[in-house]
Scaffold this motif. Structure first.
Motif, mmCIF file in Angstrom:
data_model
loop_
_atom_site.group_PDB
_atom_site.id
_atom_site.type_symbol
_atom_site.label_atom_id
_atom_site.label_comp_id
_atom_site.label_asym_id
_atom_site.label_seq_id
_atom_site.Cartn_x
_atom_site.Cartn_y
_atom_site.Cartn_z
ATOM 1 N N UNK A 24 8.792 -1.512 -12.060
ATOM 2 C CA UNK A 24 9.161 -2.744 -12.743
ATOM 3 C C UNK A 24 7.965 -3.399 -13.434
ATOM 4 N N UNK A 25 6.808 -3.373 -12.754
ATOM 5 C CA UNK A 25 5.596 -3.982 -13.301
ATOM 6 C C UNK A 25 4.818 -3.025 -14.202
ATOM 7 N N UNK A 26 5.272 -1.787 -14.242
ATOM 8 C CA UNK A 26 4.615 -0.731 -15.044
ATOM 9 C C UNK A 26 3.157 -0.541 -14.647
ATOM 10 N N UNK A 27 2.957 -0.426 -13.344
ATOM 11 C CA UNK A 27 1.639 -0.104 -12.799
ATOM 12 C C UNK A 27 1.792 1.091 -11.866
ATOM 13 N N UNK A 28 0.684 1.740 -11.564
ATOM 14 C CA UNK A 28 0.713 2.867 -10.648
ATOM 15 C C UNK A 28 0.910 2.367 -9.220
ATOM 16 N N UNK A 29 1.623 3.135 -8.435
ATOM 17 C CA UNK A 29 1.886 2.735 -7.063
ATOM 18 C C UNK A 29 0.592 2.595 -6.249
ATOM 19 N N UNK A 30 -0.404 3.473 -6.411
ATOM 20 C CA UNK A 30 -1.651 3.263 -5.665
ATOM 21 C C UNK A 30 -2.330 1.930 -5.991
ATOM 22 N N UNK A 31 -2.173 1.465 -7.221
ATOM 23 C CA UNK A 31 -2.728 0.170 -7.601
ATOM 24 C C UNK A 31 -2.071 -0.948 -6.801
ATOM 25 N N UNK A 33 -0.658 -0.617 -3.867
ATOM 26 C CA UNK A 33 -1.084 -0.482 -2.475
ATOM 27 C C UNK A 33 -2.486 -1.045 -2.288
ATOM 28 N N UNK A 34 -3.340 -0.850 -3.267
ATOM 29 C CA UNK A 34 -4.704 -1.366 -3.181
ATOM 30 C C UNK A 34 -4.703 -2.898 -3.178
ATOM 31 N N UNK A 35 -3.897 -3.492 -4.020
ATOM 32 C CA UNK A 35 -3.812 -4.959 -4.036
ATOM 33 C C UNK A 35 -3.261 -5.482 -2.722
ATOM 34 N N UNK A 36 -2.295 -4.782 -2.154
ATOM 35 C CA UNK A 36 -1.767 -5.191 -0.855
ATOM 36 C C UNK A 36 -2.839 -5.040 0.212
ATOM 37 N N UNK A 37 -3.627 -3.963 0.116
ATOM 38 C CA UNK A 37 -4.694 -3.718 1.084
ATOM 39 C C UNK A 37 -5.798 -4.746 1.018
ATOM 40 N N UNK A 38 -6.095 -5.250 -0.173
ATOM 41 C CA UNK A 38 -7.139 -6.273 -0.310
ATOM 42 C C UNK A 38 -6.768 -7.541 0.440
ATOM 43 N N UNK A 39 -5.477 -7.859 0.478
ATOM 44 C CA UNK A 39 -5.041 -9.035 1.242
ATOM 45 C C UNK A 39 -5.367 -8.846 2.711
ATOM 46 N N UNK A 40 -5.279 -7.617 3.188
ATOM 47 C CA UNK A 40 -5.528 -7.342 4.601
ATOM 48 C C UNK A 40 -6.982 -6.981 4.873
ATOM 49 N N UNK A 41 -7.845 -7.054 3.838
ATOM 50 C CA UNK A 41 -9.253 -6.754 4.019
ATOM 51 C C UNK A 41 -9.575 -5.281 3.870
ATOM 52 N N UNK A 42 -8.620 -4.501 3.411
ATOM 53 C CA UNK A 42 -8.849 -3.072 3.188
ATOM 54 C C UNK A 42 -9.069 -2.827 1.707
ATOM 55 N N UNK A 43 -9.311 -1.571 1.358
ATOM 56 C CA UNK A 43 -9.408 -1.148 -0.039
ATOM 57 C C UNK A 43 -10.655 -1.695 -0.727
ATOM 58 N N UNK A 44 -11.711 -1.870 0.019
ATOM 59 C CA UNK A 44 -12.955 -2.316 -0.601
ATOM 60 C C UNK A 44 -13.675 -1.105 -1.179
ATOM 61 N N UNK A 45 -14.482 -1.317 -2.188
ATOM 62 C CA UNK A 45 -15.169 -0.184 -2.798
ATOM 63 C C UNK A 45 -16.321 0.307 -1.922
#
Length: 53
Positions: A24-31, A33-45
């Motif tokens: 719906x948002x026309x973004x990749x699913x991993x993107x 998941x990464x945004x969701x992970x940042x809320x939880x403190x994950x997905x840092x570089x």
């Protein structure tokens, strides 16, 4: 929480799944998941180096 993260969360709730929200948002699913992970403190570089042998 940024506006983009809020939009992603709202779209996931509305669409019922991460896959449908990503389409719906026309973004990749991993993107999404990464945004969701940042809320939880994950997905840092982080740099992952292999362990020495």
């Amino acid at each position: 929480m940024s506006l983009r993260q809020f939009e992603y969360a709202l779209t996931v709730a509305t669409e019922g799944s991460v896959t449908a929200a990503a389409e719906s948002l026309r973004v990749a699913q991993p993107s999404m998941a990464c945004h969701r992970g940042r809320r939880a403190g994950r997905c840092s570089p982080r740099l992952h180096l292999p362990a020495p042998r």
